[in-house]
Design a protein around this motif. Structure first.
Motif, PDB file in Angstrom:
ATOM      1  N   MET A  90     -22.309 -11.332   7.020  1.00  0.00           N
ATOM      2  CA  MET A  90     -20.999 -11.519   6.391  1.00  0.00           C
ATOM      3  C   MET A  90     -20.529 -10.202   5.774  1.00  0.00           C
ATOM      4  SD  MET A  90     -21.741 -15.125   4.390  1.00  0.00           S
ATOM      5  CE  MET A  90     -23.082 -14.414   3.415  1.00  0.00           C
ATOM      6  N   GLY A  91     -19.265 -10.157   5.375  1.00  0.00           N
ATOM      7  CA  GLY A  91     -18.724  -9.020   4.639  1.00  0.00           C
ATOM      8  C   GLY A  91     -18.223  -9.478   3.280  1.00  0.00           C
ATOM      9  N   LEU A  92     -18.839  -8.963   2.215  1.00  0.00           N
ATOM     10  CA  LEU A  92     -18.482  -9.366   0.855  1.00  0.00           C
ATOM     11  C   LEU A  92     -17.929  -8.187   0.071  1.00  0.00           C
ATOM     12  CD1 LEU A  92     -21.630 -11.513  -0.055  1.00  0.00           C
ATOM     13  CD2 LEU A  92     -19.570 -12.211   1.185  1.00  0.00           C
ATOM     14  N   GLY A  93     -17.476  -8.460  -1.151  1.00  0.00           N
ATOM     15  CA  GLY A  93     -16.948  -7.404  -2.009  1.00  0.00           C
ATOM     16  C   GLY A  93     -16.837  -7.882  -3.436  1.00  0.00           C
ATOM     17  N   PRO A  94     -16.234  -7.094  -4.309  1.00  0.00           N
ATOM     18  CA  PRO A  94     -16.106  -7.478  -5.719  1.00  0.00           C
ATOM     19  C   PRO A  94     -15.179  -8.673  -5.927  1.00  0.00           C
ATOM     20  CG  PRO A  94     -14.858  -5.483  -5.274  1.00  0.00           C
ATOM     21  CD  PRO A  94     -15.663  -5.760  -4.052  1.00  0.00           C
ATOM     22  N   THR A  95     -14.343  -8.953  -4.944  1.00  0.00           N
ATOM     23  CA  THR A  95     -13.491 -10.134  -4.945  1.00  0.00           C
ATOM     24  C   THR A  95     -13.652 -10.813  -3.595  1.00  0.00           C
ATOM     25  OG1 THR A  95     -11.188 -10.911  -5.014  1.00  0.00           O
ATOM     26  CG2 THR A  95     -11.554  -8.696  -4.193  1.00  0.00           C
ATOM     27  N   LYS A  96     -13.355 -12.117  -3.558  1.00  0.00           N
ATOM     28  CA  LYS A  96     -13.483 -12.845  -2.304  1.00  0.00           C
ATOM     29  C   LYS A  96     -12.256 -12.718  -1.400  1.00  0.00           C
ATOM     30  CE  LYS A  96     -16.872 -16.292  -3.754  1.00  0.00           C
ATOM     31  NZ  LYS A  96     -17.178 -17.744  -3.858  1.00  0.00           N
ATOM     32  N   SER A  97     -11.220 -12.072  -1.890  1.00  0.00           N
ATOM     33  CA  SER A  97     -10.025 -11.880  -1.066  1.00  0.00           C
ATOM     34  C   SER A  97     -10.313 -10.872   0.045  1.00  0.00           C
ATOM     35  CB  SER A  97      -8.867 -11.381  -1.921  1.00  0.00           C
ATOM     36  OG  SER A  97      -8.503 -12.349  -2.887  1.00  0.00           O
ATOM     37  N   PRO A  98      -9.825 -11.137   1.260  1.00  0.00           N
ATOM     38  CA  PRO A  98     -10.086 -10.216   2.370  1.00  0.00           C
ATOM     39  C   PRO A  98      -9.297  -8.923   2.248  1.00  0.00           C
ATOM     40  CG  PRO A  98      -8.594 -11.957   3.068  1.00  0.00           C
ATOM     41  CD  PRO A  98      -9.033 -12.306   1.681  1.00  0.00           C
ATOM     42  N   ILE A  99      -9.735  -7.923   2.973  1.00  0.00           N
ATOM     43  CA  ILE A  99      -8.998  -6.667   3.091  1.00  0.00           C
ATOM     44  C   ILE A  99      -8.221  -6.697   4.399  1.00  0.00           C
ATOM     45  CG2 ILE A  99      -9.189  -4.174   3.414  1.00  0.00           C
ATOM     46  CD1 ILE A  99     -11.753  -4.244   1.741  1.00  0.00           C
ATOM     47  N   VAL A 100      -6.913  -6.656   4.316  1.00  0.00           N
ATOM     48  CA  VAL A 100      -6.042  -6.496   5.487  1.00  0.00           C
ATOM     49  C   VAL A 100      -5.029  -5.436   5.100  1.00  0.00           C
ATOM     50  CG1 VAL A 100      -4.523  -7.591   7.168  1.00  0.00           C
ATOM     51  CG2 VAL A 100      -6.356  -8.922   6.108  1.00  0.00           C
ATOM     52  N   GLN A 101      -5.228  -4.214   5.583  1.00  0.00           N
ATOM     53  CA  GLN A 101      -4.372  -3.122   5.128  1.00  0.00           C
ATOM     54  C   GLN A 101      -4.414  -1.955   6.105  1.00  0.00           C
ATOM     55  OE1 GLN A 101      -6.638  -2.362   1.447  1.00  0.00           O
ATOM     56  NE2 GLN A 101      -7.181  -0.353   2.284  1.00  0.00           N
ATOM     57  N   ALA A 102      -3.371  -1.141   6.056  1.00  0.00           N
ATOM     58  CA  ALA A 102      -3.373   0.124   6.778  1.00  0.00           C
ATOM     59  C   ALA A 102      -4.244   1.108   6.008  1.00  0.00           C
ATOM     60  CB  ALA A 102      -1.959   0.662   6.912  1.00  0.00           C
ATOM     61  N   VAL A 103      -5.159   1.777   6.709  1.00  0.00           N
ATOM     62  CA  VAL A 103      -5.997   2.786   6.062  1.00  0.00           C
ATOM     63  C   VAL A 103      -5.543   4.191   6.433  1.00  0.00           C
ATOM     64  CG1 VAL A 103      -7.995   1.293   5.809  1.00  0.00           C
ATOM     65  CG2 VAL A 103      -7.718   2.603   7.903  1.00  0.00           C
ATOM     66  N   SER A 104      -4.641   4.278   7.383  1.00  0.00           N
ATOM     67  CA  SER A 104      -4.015   5.552   7.742  1.00  0.00           C
ATOM     68  C   SER A 104      -2.779   5.217   8.561  1.00  0.00           C
ATOM     69  CB  SER A 104      -4.978   6.433   8.550  1.00  0.00           C
ATOM     70  OG  SER A 104      -5.147   5.902   9.852  1.00  0.00           O
ATOM     71  N   GLY A 105      -2.120   6.242   9.060  1.00  0.00           N
ATOM     72  CA  GLY A 105      -0.951   6.004   9.897  1.00  0.00           C
ATOM     73  C   GLY A 105      -1.279   5.452  11.259  1.00  0.00           C
ATOM     74  N   THR A 106      -2.551   5.507  11.641  1.00  0.00           N
ATOM     75  CA  THR A 106      -2.937   5.054  12.983  1.00  0.00           C
ATOM     76  C   THR A 106      -3.967   3.933  12.980  1.00  0.00           C
ATOM     77  OG1 THR A 106      -4.620   6.799  13.079  1.00  0.00           O
ATOM     78  CG2 THR A 106      -2.463   7.295  14.047  1.00  0.00           C
ATOM     79  N   THR A 107      -4.495   3.564  11.812  1.00  0.00           N
ATOM     80  CA  THR A 107      -5.590   2.593  11.763  1.00  0.00           C
ATOM     81  C   THR A 107      -5.324   1.518  10.728  1.00  0.00           C
ATOM     82  OG1 THR A 107      -7.203   4.260  12.442  1.00  0.00           O
ATOM     83  CG2 THR A 107      -8.076   2.288  11.383  1.00  0.00           C
ATOM     84  N   VAL A 108      -5.572   0.276  11.124  1.00  0.00           N
ATOM     85  CA  VAL A 108      -5.478  -0.887  10.246  1.00  0.00           C
ATOM     86  C   VAL A 108      -6.860  -1.520  10.165  1.00  0.00           C
ATOM     87  CG1 VAL A 108      -4.546  -3.245  10.064  1.00  0.00           C
ATOM     88  CG2 VAL A 108      -3.029  -1.331  10.635  1.00  0.00           C
ATOM     89  N   ALA A 109      -7.219  -2.042   9.007  1.00  0.00           N
ATOM     90  CA  ALA A 109      -8.484  -2.750   8.832  1.00  0.00           C
ATOM     91  C   ALA A 109      -8.215  -4.192   8.454  1.00  0.00           C
ATOM     92  CB  ALA A 109      -9.335  -2.083   7.764  1.00  0.00           C
ATOM     93  N   ALA A 110      -8.989  -5.108   9.040  1.00  0.00           N
ATOM     94  CA  ALA A 110      -8.963  -6.519   8.660  1.00  0.00           C
ATOM     95  C   ALA A 110     -10.420  -6.957   8.560  1.00  0.00           C
ATOM     96  CB  ALA A 110      -8.204  -7.357   9.678  1.00  0.00           C
ATOM     97  N   VAL A 111     -10.960  -6.888   7.355  1.00  0.00           N
ATOM     98  CA  VAL A 111     -12.403  -7.073   7.142  1.00  0.00           C
ATOM     99  C   VAL A 111     -12.633  -7.830   5.829  1.00  0.00           C
ATOM    100  CG1 VAL A 111     -12.996  -4.977   8.443  1.00  0.00           C
ATOM    101  CG2 VAL A 111     -12.581  -4.813   5.989  1.00  0.00           C
ATOM    102  N   ARG A 112     -13.908  -8.028   5.494  1.00  0.00           N
ATOM    103  CA  ARG A 112     -14.363  -8.660   4.255  1.00  0.00           C
ATOM    104  C   ARG A 112     -13.841 -10.096   4.132  1.00  0.00           C
ATOM    105  NH1 ARG A 112     -13.030  -5.757  -1.331  1.00  0.00           N
ATOM    106  NH2 ARG A 112     -11.346  -7.293  -1.366  1.00  0.00           N
ATOM    107  N   MET A 113     -14.349 -10.948   5.032  1.00  0.00           N
ATOM    108  CA  MET A 113     -13.927 -12.336   5.034  1.00  0.00           C
ATOM    109  C   MET A 113     -14.667 -13.183   4.001  1.00  0.00           C
ATOM    110  SD  MET A 113     -11.510 -12.429   7.276  1.00  0.00           S
ATOM    111  CE  MET A 113     -11.081 -10.708   6.912  1.00  0.00           C
ATOM    112  N   GLY A 114     -15.648 -12.610   3.309  1.00  0.00           N
ATOM    113  CA  GLY A 114     -16.293 -13.316   2.203  1.00  0.00           C
ATOM    114  C   GLY A 114     -17.022 -14.583   2.603  1.00  0.00           C
ATOM    115  N   GLY A 115     -17.559 -14.624   3.831  1.00  0.00           N
ATOM    116  CA  GLY A 115     -18.246 -15.818   4.290  1.00  0.00           C
ATOM    117  C   GLY A 115     -17.326 -16.932   4.721  1.00  0.00           C
TER     118      GLY A 115
END
Length: 377
Positions: free
Chosen positions: A331-356
């Motif tokens: 799984m992918g966890l973090g300090p909050t259970k909310s997922p990360i869905v964001q642009a990390v640069s002008g060419t790359t988007v991340a959709a990660v940390r689903m928190g189980g």
């Protein structure tokens, strides 16, 4: 391994979007891209022969939050974030069912149940139920999704349990069938799936992304969408994602198994369900948080022993059983259970940390990542 002219020309020439990770999030992102822009060349790079990580290695729960889990979340997260996350999970499950159909994903509306071991915890839960039901009614449309289910305790035959809470708005899915249906829809839309391809690193410039892959070598794309969940920091170390292993087992069929549905206890750290007449049971990560913070996809003796002990003492006391299969997922966890869905640069988007909660969150996360990517093309 060098690509032939035919391989490069067919799969990788003039690539518009490379989706890294072929699980529920990545496939939904790729499919959404092609639905919106059928002219785009989209390839999914998946390191495993089958989806690697958690998408086909979870318990198949269609759930959005047990009572004790939500109460625990409120101690760590703002109320608004907890409520938004519950709604997002439920809406994600609805979207999953709309996109693929209940038959294709093996959806069973059997409800969710939480086992409560003591009277004091149950009293806290019952006091919180009116508030929780008011929140849940906003997105489920049901005035009382959560209710005292203790009357069913004798019927189920659980040990070490004094009370039950029932959530009638939850259910089960067959995640193998779900992923198979999602792969079929993606391919039918024109997405290319490239299994056995591991993206080791990415080099970005203003015009696109160069992926360094094994075994194919460098592949260039205009845009990249990273959907590798617990493995995200291998490519994007700036993201606040921690891998967490979840161990699971499933028994041989048990004659006259007494329960059906999705069940949790101990703030969701333990979870079990029926698969026909088999018991699928996972969890116990809280027994060894440090040891289970890993991307190593193996099982360990002390976690598996605890799962078997809980089977004997809580889930099917007095019933002989044999474990048919054991496995783990990441799984992918973090300090909050909310997922990360964001642009990390002008060419790359991340959709990660689903928190189980990838089954519940993955469809919307993939579609939102696709929308962010389309906005840059």
């Amino acid at each position: 391994m060098s690509l032939s002219h035919w391989e490069y020309d067919t799969y990788f020439r003039d690539l518009d979007v490379a989706v890294i990770g072929g699980g529920i999030v990545g496939l939904n992102a790729a499919w959404a891209l092609r639905r919106a822009r059928p002219d785009l060349r989209v390839v999914v790079f998946e390191r495993g022969s089958l989806p690697y990580g958690a998408s086909t290695r979870n318990a198949g729960f269609a759930c959005f939050g047990s009572v004790t889990e939500v109460m625990d979340d409120l101690e760590r997260m703002p109320e608004a974030e907890v409520r938004a996350l519950m709604a997002r999970r439920y809406q994600g499950l609805r979207r999953l069912r709309e996109n693929l159909g209940d038959d294709a994903i093996g959806y069973e509306p059997l409800g969710g149940w939480e086992l409560i071991a003591d009277d004091a915890t149950m009293a806290r839960c019952l006091a919180f139920l009116p508030t929780l039901n008011a929140w849940a009614a906003e997105f489920t449309g049901q005035p009382e999704a959560y209710a005292d289910g203790t009357a069913h305790l004798a019927e189920f035959g659980f040990g070490g349990t004094r009370h039950l809470i029932h959530n009638r708005a939850e259910g089960l899915v067959h995640t193998g069938h779900m992923m198979d249906a999602l792969m079929r829809q993606s391919v039918a839309s024109g997405v290319s799936l490239c299994h056995g391809a591991w993206v080791e690193r990415m080099d970005e410039d203003g015009d696109g992304v160069e992926l360094h892959t094994q075994p194919f070598g460098p592949v260039r794309a205009r845009r990249a969408v990273v959907c590798t969940n617990g493995f995200a920091r291998q490519l994007l170390p700036v993201l606040d994602v921690t891998p967490a292993r979840a161990q699971v087992l499933v028994t041989d069929p048990i004659p006259e198994l007494r329960f059906r549905g999705a069940f949790h206890f101990d703030e969701g750290y333990y979870y079990f369900r029926n698969v026909g007449d088999q018991v699928l049971f996972g969890g116990a990560r809280n027994l060894d948080f440090a040891g289970e913070t890993t991307t190593e996809m193996v099982t360990t003796g002390h976690i598996q022993d605890r799962l078997e002990r809980c089977l004997r003492e809580i889930i099917i006391p007095g019933v002989d059983f044999r474990v048919q299969r054991r496995w783990s997922g990441i799984m992918g966890l973090g300090p909050t259970k909310s997922p990360i869905v964001q642009a990390v640069s002008g060419t790359t988007v991340a959709a990660v940390r689903m928190g189980g909660m990838g089954v519940a969150l993955g469809t919307l996360a993939g579609e939102e990542a696709a929308a962010l990517t389309l906005g840059t093309l």
